[in-house]
Design an enzyme around this catalytic site. Structure first.
Site, PDB file in Angstrom:
ATOM      1  N   ALA A  73     166.585  79.235  54.362  1.00 50.06           N
ATOM      2  CA  ALA A  73     166.509  79.717  52.973  1.00 50.06           C
ATOM      3  C   ALA A  73     165.313  80.634  52.781  1.00 50.06           C
ATOM      4  O   ALA A  73     165.403  81.672  52.116  1.00 50.06           O
ATOM      5  CB  ALA A  73     166.429  78.531  52.010  1.00 50.06           C
ATOM      6  N   ASN A 131     153.772  87.893  59.523  1.00 46.36           N
ATOM      7  CA  ASN A 131     154.345  87.158  60.658  1.00 46.36           C
ATOM      8  C   ASN A 131     154.193  85.637  60.515  1.00 46.36           C
ATOM      9  O   ASN A 131     155.035  84.891  61.004  1.00 46.36           O
ATOM     10  CB  ASN A 131     153.663  87.633  61.950  1.00 46.36           C
ATOM     11  CG  ASN A 131     153.877  86.664  63.096  1.00 46.36           C
ATOM     12  OD1 ASN A 131     154.946  86.632  63.698  1.00 46.36           O
ATOM     13  ND2 ASN A 131     152.876  85.842  63.403  1.00 46.36           N
ATOM     14  N   SER A 133     164.307  86.002  60.471  1.00 41.55           N
ATOM     15  CA  SER A 133     164.938  85.273  61.588  1.00 41.55           C
ATOM     16  C   SER A 133     166.446  85.438  61.481  1.00 41.55           C
ATOM     17  O   SER A 133     166.982  85.535  60.366  1.00 41.55           O
ATOM     18  CB  SER A 133     164.593  83.787  61.503  1.00 41.55           C
ATOM     19  OG  SER A 133     165.415  83.051  62.388  1.00 41.55           O
ATOM     20  N   TYR A 144     164.047  76.319  56.191  1.00 41.05           N
ATOM     21  CA  TYR A 144     163.544  77.496  56.915  1.00 41.05           C
ATOM     22  C   TYR A 144     164.511  78.680  56.739  1.00 41.05           C
ATOM     23  O   TYR A 144     164.072  79.804  56.444  1.00 41.05           O
ATOM     24  CB  TYR A 144     163.405  77.118  58.385  1.00 41.05           C
ATOM     25  CG  TYR A 144     162.974  78.229  59.315  1.00 41.05           C
ATOM     26  CD1 TYR A 144     161.646  78.627  59.393  1.00 41.05           C
ATOM     27  CD2 TYR A 144     163.900  78.854  60.163  1.00 41.05           C
ATOM     28  CE1 TYR A 144     161.245  79.627  60.279  1.00 41.05           C
ATOM     29  CE2 TYR A 144     163.508  79.850  61.044  1.00 41.05           C
ATOM     30  CZ  TYR A 144     162.182  80.232  61.103  1.00 41.05           C
ATOM     31  OH  TYR A 144     161.796  81.218  61.972  1.00 41.05           O
ATOM     32  N   SER A 164     147.294  84.424  65.821  1.00 43.17           N
ATOM     33  CA  SER A 164     146.427  83.675  66.744  1.00 43.17           C
ATOM     34  C   SER A 164     147.174  83.210  67.984  1.00 43.17           C
ATOM     35  O   SER A 164     146.555  82.874  68.992  1.00 43.17           O
ATOM     36  CB  SER A 164     145.837  82.455  66.023  1.00 43.17           C
ATOM     37  OG  SER A 164     146.870  81.568  65.645  1.00 43.17           O
TER      38      SER A 164
END
Ligand code: NAP
Length: 255
Positions: free
Chosen positions: A165, A98, A150, A163, A25
């Site tokens: 992890a 995503n 990431s 995050y 979005s």
């Protein structure tokens, strides 16, 4: 020697693909949706709320764009969304996992809720979607899955322990699913972006932005289109021999 591609989807490459983009979005997901709409595919996206971009795509591509609200940290929402896509277009050729969320702060100060929100979407949401869609792909013996990871899943980052992890977990999932599905004509890869210009990076102040730009050989933050192009490459039906990899797309920052 025969050069016939092994992936059946490659033999049918004139047919538009059915592409799911979670979190499609805004931000990176919106860039990925734009890219697949531009390549003539049928695109289904979900998020918890509708944005002006979603409204525009609904108007501009009423037959090729589908959006449903879904909270992917809930298994039932993931199932309802995939069912709706299959009811509409009968199959899923490409899944781009995503949707993701980050909560800043050192682990010692994190609440149970901070941990749950990030783990439930980034890991469990990706597992729910991959389970549902890979079942459909197995039946057709073709498909491509891309998990958006990431660079901090590899390097770590102070204040992003939970995050990081979850992103490292996704890289393990990518490799395991590639092994499970490779013999059935399904590729599974990941992309580890560096810093992108999206809402998620709005927390960075100007000093941090400048430092990232100076340290990045490409001299700038990434744009959604930089990652969307790599999604297209990884989901090309002719690319059936590239699987189980996590490509770093960071302008050379961690090279
Ligand atoms: P963003 O701008 O915050 O967008 C996140 C998207 O996910 C939105 O569409 C959001 O819509 C959706 N979403 C959030 N929670 C959801 C939930 N529970 N269920 C379904 N959808 C949900 O983030 P972004 O920067 O585009 O990041 C996209 C991906 O790239 C993430 O996986 C992120 O970890 C990764 N990434 C980003 C960067 C960066 O620098 N930005 C760097 C490396 C990797 P709603 O809020 O309406 O649900």
């Amino acid at each position: 020697m025969s050069e016939t591609p092994q992936n059946p989807a490659a033999q049918n490459s004139t047919q538009p693909r059915v592409v799911i983009v979670t979190g499609g979005s805004r931000g990176l997901g919106a860039g990925i949706v734009e890219s697949y709409l531009a390549s003539g595919d049928l695109v289904a996206a979900c998020a918890r709320s509708v944005t002006p971009e979603v409204e525009r795509w609904r108007t501009e591509h009423p037959d090729r764009f589908f959006f449903a609200t879904a909270d992917l940290s809930k298994s039932a929402d993931a199932k309802a969304f995939v069912d709706a896509v299959v009811e509409r277009w009968d199959r899923v050729d490409v899944l781009i996992n995503n949707a993701g969320v980050a909560r800043d702060g050192i682990l010692g100060m994190a609440t149970d809720e901070d941990i749950d929100v990030v783990v439930d979407l980034n890991i469990k949401g990706t597992l729910y979607m991959s389970r549902l869609v890979s079942r459909r792909m197995l039946a057709r013996r073709s498909g491509s899955i891309v998990n958006i990871s990431s660079i901090v899943g590899r390097s770590g980052y102070r204040g992003l322990g939970v995050y990081s992890a979850t992103k490292a977990a996704l890289d393990g999932l990518t490799r395991s699913m590639a092994r499970e599905l490779g013999s059935r004509g399904i590729t599974v890869n990941g992309i580890a972006p560096g810093y992108l210009r999206t809402e998620m990076s709005h927390g960075l102040d100007e000093g941090q932005m400048g430092q990232i730009e100076r340290r990045t050989p490409a001299g700038r933050l990434g744009e959604p289109v930089d990652v969307a192009r790599v999604c297209q490459f990884l989901t090309d039906p002719a690319g059936s021999y590239l699987t189980g990899q996590v490509l770093v797309v960071d302008g050379g920052l961690t090279s």
